[in-house]
Design an enzyme around this catalytic site. Structure first.
Site, PDB file in Angstrom:
ATOM      1  N   GLU A  88       9.230 -14.648  -0.549  1.00  0.00           N
ATOM      2  CA  GLU A  88      10.561 -14.906  -1.112  1.00  0.00           C
ATOM      3  C   GLU A  88      11.605 -14.827  -0.006  1.00  0.00           C
ATOM      4  O   GLU A  88      11.598 -13.901   0.807  1.00  0.00           O
ATOM      5  CB  GLU A  88      10.906 -13.884  -2.197  1.00  0.00           C
ATOM      6  CG  GLU A  88      12.280 -14.169  -2.812  1.00  0.00           C
ATOM      7  CD  GLU A  88      12.721 -13.144  -3.837  1.00  0.00           C
ATOM      8  OE1 GLU A  88      12.275 -13.227  -4.984  1.00  0.00           O
ATOM      9  OE2 GLU A  88      13.520 -12.242  -3.464  1.00  0.00           O
TER      10      GLU A  88
ATOM     11  N   ASP B  71      20.314 -12.218 -14.282  1.00  0.00           N
ATOM     12  CA  ASP B  71      20.916 -11.000 -14.851  1.00  0.00           C
ATOM     13  C   ASP B  71      22.233 -11.344 -15.514  1.00  0.00           C
ATOM     14  O   ASP B  71      23.004 -12.156 -15.002  1.00  0.00           O
ATOM     15  CB  ASP B  71      21.098  -9.945 -13.760  1.00  0.00           C
ATOM     16  CG  ASP B  71      19.776  -9.285 -13.420  1.00  0.00           C
ATOM     17  OD1 ASP B  71      18.967  -9.081 -14.361  1.00  0.00           O
ATOM     18  OD2 ASP B  71      19.540  -8.999 -12.240  1.00  0.00           O
TER      19      ASP B  71
HETATM   20  P1  FAD Z   1      13.778 -13.672 -19.953  1.00  0.00           P
HETATM   21  O1  FAD Z   1      12.306 -13.925 -19.860  1.00  0.00           O
HETATM   22  O2  FAD Z   1      14.590 -14.635 -20.673  1.00  0.00           O
HETATM   23  O3  FAD Z   1      13.984 -12.209 -20.496  1.00  0.00           O
HETATM   24  C1  FAD Z   1      15.281 -11.625 -20.569  1.00  0.00           C
HETATM   25  C2  FAD Z   1      15.328 -10.577 -21.679  1.00  0.00           C
HETATM   26  O4  FAD Z   1      15.264 -11.239 -22.936  1.00  0.00           O
HETATM   27  C3  FAD Z   1      14.151  -9.616 -21.639  1.00  0.00           C
HETATM   28  O5  FAD Z   1      14.588  -8.342 -22.020  1.00  0.00           O
HETATM   29  C4  FAD Z   1      13.186 -10.178 -22.664  1.00  0.00           C
HETATM   30  O6  FAD Z   1      12.435  -9.146 -23.254  1.00  0.00           O
HETATM   31  C5  FAD Z   1      14.120 -10.838 -23.678  1.00  0.00           C
HETATM   32  N1  FAD Z   1      13.530 -12.070 -24.242  1.00  0.00           N
HETATM   33  C6  FAD Z   1      13.120 -13.155 -23.567  1.00  0.00           C
HETATM   34  N2  FAD Z   1      12.661 -14.111 -24.399  1.00  0.00           N
HETATM   35  C7  FAD Z   1      12.784 -13.591 -25.640  1.00  0.00           C
HETATM   36  C8  FAD Z   1      12.476 -14.082 -26.942  1.00  0.00           C
HETATM   37  N3  FAD Z   1      11.945 -15.306 -27.112  1.00  0.00           N
HETATM   38  N4  FAD Z   1      12.739 -13.289 -28.009  1.00  0.00           N
HETATM   39  C9  FAD Z   1      13.266 -12.055 -27.850  1.00  0.00           C
HETATM   40  N5  FAD Z   1      13.574 -11.536 -26.636  1.00  0.00           N
HETATM   41  C10 FAD Z   1      13.343 -12.287 -25.551  1.00  0.00           C
HETATM   42  N6  FAD Z   1      17.573 -13.185 -10.738  1.00  0.00           N
HETATM   43  C11 FAD Z   1      18.474 -14.028 -10.178  1.00  0.00           C
HETATM   44  O7  FAD Z   1      19.651 -13.994 -10.561  1.00  0.00           O
HETATM   45  N7  FAD Z   1      18.129 -14.916  -9.197  1.00  0.00           N
HETATM   46  C12 FAD Z   1      16.841 -15.014  -8.744  1.00  0.00           C
HETATM   47  O8  FAD Z   1      16.555 -15.836  -7.877  1.00  0.00           O
HETATM   48  C13 FAD Z   1      15.859 -14.144  -9.308  1.00  0.00           C
HETATM   49  N8  FAD Z   1      14.565 -14.196  -8.918  1.00  0.00           N
HETATM   50  C14 FAD Z   1      13.629 -13.409  -9.534  1.00  0.00           C
HETATM   51  C15 FAD Z   1      12.279 -13.538  -9.156  1.00  0.00           C
HETATM   52  C16 FAD Z   1      11.306 -12.756  -9.765  1.00  0.00           C
HETATM   53  C17 FAD Z   1       9.857 -12.923  -9.365  1.00  0.00           C
HETATM   54  C18 FAD Z   1      11.674 -11.806 -10.778  1.00  0.00           C
HETATM   55  C19 FAD Z   1      10.628 -10.944 -11.425  1.00  0.00           C
HETATM   56  C20 FAD Z   1      12.999 -11.673 -11.139  1.00  0.00           C
HETATM   57  C21 FAD Z   1      13.988 -12.472 -10.543  1.00  0.00           C
HETATM   58  N9  FAD Z   1      15.335 -12.389 -10.914  1.00  0.00           N
HETATM   59  C22 FAD Z   1      16.265 -13.222 -10.338  1.00  0.00           C
HETATM   60  C23 FAD Z   1      15.776 -11.374 -11.889  1.00  0.00           C
HETATM   61  C24 FAD Z   1      15.783 -11.909 -13.332  1.00  0.00           C
HETATM   62  O9  FAD Z   1      16.743 -12.947 -13.450  1.00  0.00           O
HETATM   63  C25 FAD Z   1      16.155 -10.730 -14.249  1.00  0.00           C
HETATM   64  O10 FAD Z   1      15.098  -9.819 -14.301  1.00  0.00           O
HETATM   65  C26 FAD Z   1      16.658 -11.103 -15.637  1.00  0.00           C
HETATM   66  O11 FAD Z   1      17.264  -9.934 -16.225  1.00  0.00           O
HETATM   67  C27 FAD Z   1      15.598 -11.576 -16.605  1.00  0.00           C
HETATM   68  O12 FAD Z   1      15.117 -12.797 -16.260  1.00  0.00           O
HETATM   69  P2  FAD Z   1      13.830 -13.434 -17.004  1.00  0.00           P
HETATM   70  O13 FAD Z   1      13.642 -14.774 -16.449  1.00  0.00           O
HETATM   71  O14 FAD Z   1      12.703 -12.500 -17.005  1.00  0.00           O
HETATM   72  O15 FAD Z   1      14.437 -13.555 -18.490  1.00  0.00           O
END
Ligand code: FAD
Length: 314
Positions: free
Chosen positions: A18, A110
């Site tokens: 990354e 976030d």
């Molecule tokens: P989601 O999968 O949408 O989840 C978000 C929340 O909603 C969770 O609590 C989940 O339990 C809940 N949720 C999701 N879908 C549902 C559903 N269908 N029904 C009910 N609840 C649901 N952040 C950045 O800003 N930029 C980056 O480049 C970045 N890169 C990352 C790379 C990796 C490998 C990881 C692990 C994280 C990265 N993040 C990044 C952080 C990430 O954006 C945060 O962790 C964010 O809070 C959640 O993103 P997510 O895609 O997991 O969201």
């Protein structure tokens, strides 16, 4: 600490890094030294982060462009959906595809500090972004005749801060798989059993996509503390104490690299199909970790290494 014991019997392991877009010309210079060093290890792809709400969109796109034009590296573009309308996101996905990107890490991003849900009009979950990417892909099917877009997602070895439980996290991962995710990369973790536990929960729930452990070189106290604040994942107190007691930067590097190698080896033992290293745009500790792991890698046809895990062959 030695290389993984079962190396000779194991299937090739994917390797990725990354990077984040540089915030200044000096940072860009350091980053490009890092990129050149990492390129020699022939990773399967390098992922490029994206600020939530697109705060660093221009520098991210510029970095991706340069990677495509000036290196042999294949970029996996992170994309967050919080703060953007579906129309804006469809436009951004289209631009990425026009640039030559064939792999996207679909994330929610976030939430702003004072918000408890995404703003009205923006997509709610990463799952919605995956579906949007697949719709854009469908519309562009003539352009993408060489293969579909690889869509990755985030997975969480310890509970996502907004989630009620680890079981819920796995249900969300399953939902992302059903919406079209091809693979997942994990959030950082600090306990050797956490990746294996996630894998067990995920497979039991019906998640079949590759889940790639994301490991960060555990060499910087400051960074570990900051990460704890940002992700809600608390670094192991014992490791923090050992790093704090180290007499020199070199000793700290050795302690951190060994702890990282332990984590990666535990993940490989559990069946990890690859290792994703959070480099923080620095190559030294990432390369030390890699040296000690001595991963079995697939040989590279021409200048492009064939990877099963991320399907980024474009
Ligand atoms: P989601 O999968 O949408 O989840 C978000 C929340 O909603 C969770 O609590 C989940 O339990 C809940 N949720 C999701 N879908 C549902 C559903 N269908 N029904 C009910 N609840 C649901 N952040 C950045 O800003 N930029 C980056 O480049 C970045 N890169 C990352 C790379 C990796 C490998 C990881 C692990 C994280 C990265 N993040 C990044 C952080 C990430 O954006 C945060 O962790 C964010 O809070 C959640 O993103 P997510 O895609 O997991 O969201």
């Amino acid at each position: 600490i030695d290389a993984h014991p079962n190396l000779s019997d194991t299937a090739p392991v994917a390797l990725s890094y990354e990077l984040f877009p540089p915030r200044s010309p000096a940072a860009a210079e350091t980053l490009w030294t890092t990129i050149r060093e990492l390129e020699t290890t022939e990773p399967d792809y390098v992922s490029v982060t994206y600020g939530a709400s697109g705060s660093n969109r221009d520098t991210a796109v510029e970095l991706i462009n340069r990677l495509l034009l000036e290196t042999t590296l294949r970029p996996l573009a992170h994309l967050t959906c919080v703060g953007n309308s579906p129309q804006e996101l469809a436009g951004i996905v289209g631009e990425l595809l026009d640039t030559g990107v064939r792999g996207i890490l679909a994330l929610r991003g976030d939430l702003p500090k004072d918000a408890s849900a995404p703003a009205a009009g923006s997509l709610r979950y990463a799952q919605d972004l995956i579906e949007l990417i697949r719709r854009v892909e469908q519309r562009r099917s003539a352009l993408l005749c060489a293969g579909k877009i690889a869509v990755g997602v985030a997975a969480y070895p310890s509970r996502h801060p907004e989630s009620p439980s680890e079981e819920h996290d796995v249900e969300v991962l399953l939902a992302k798989q059903r919406s079209g995710a091809d693979f997942a990369i994990t959030q950082v973790f600090f306990e050797t059993r956490q990746y294996a536990d996630l894998l067990t929960r995920a497979r039991r729930a019906g998640v079949t996509i590759p889940i790639i452990p994301g490991v960060m070189p555990l060499t910087s106290l400051r960074r570990l503390k900051r990460l704890g604040e940002l992700t809600g994942v608390e670094p192991a107190p014992q490791l923090m104490a050992r790093l704090a007691a180290a007499g020199s930067d070199l000793e700290r590097l050795h302690i951190g690299v060994d702890a990282t190698v332990d984590l990666a080896n535990a993940a490989l033992d559990a069946g990890a199909p690859g290792i994703h290293i959070y480099t923080f745009n620095e190559h030294q500790s990432a390369l030390e970790v890699l040296d000690k792991l001595a991963l079995p890698r697939r040989s590279r046809p021409g200048s492009r290494r064939a990877s099963g895990a991320a399907q980024l062959a474009g």
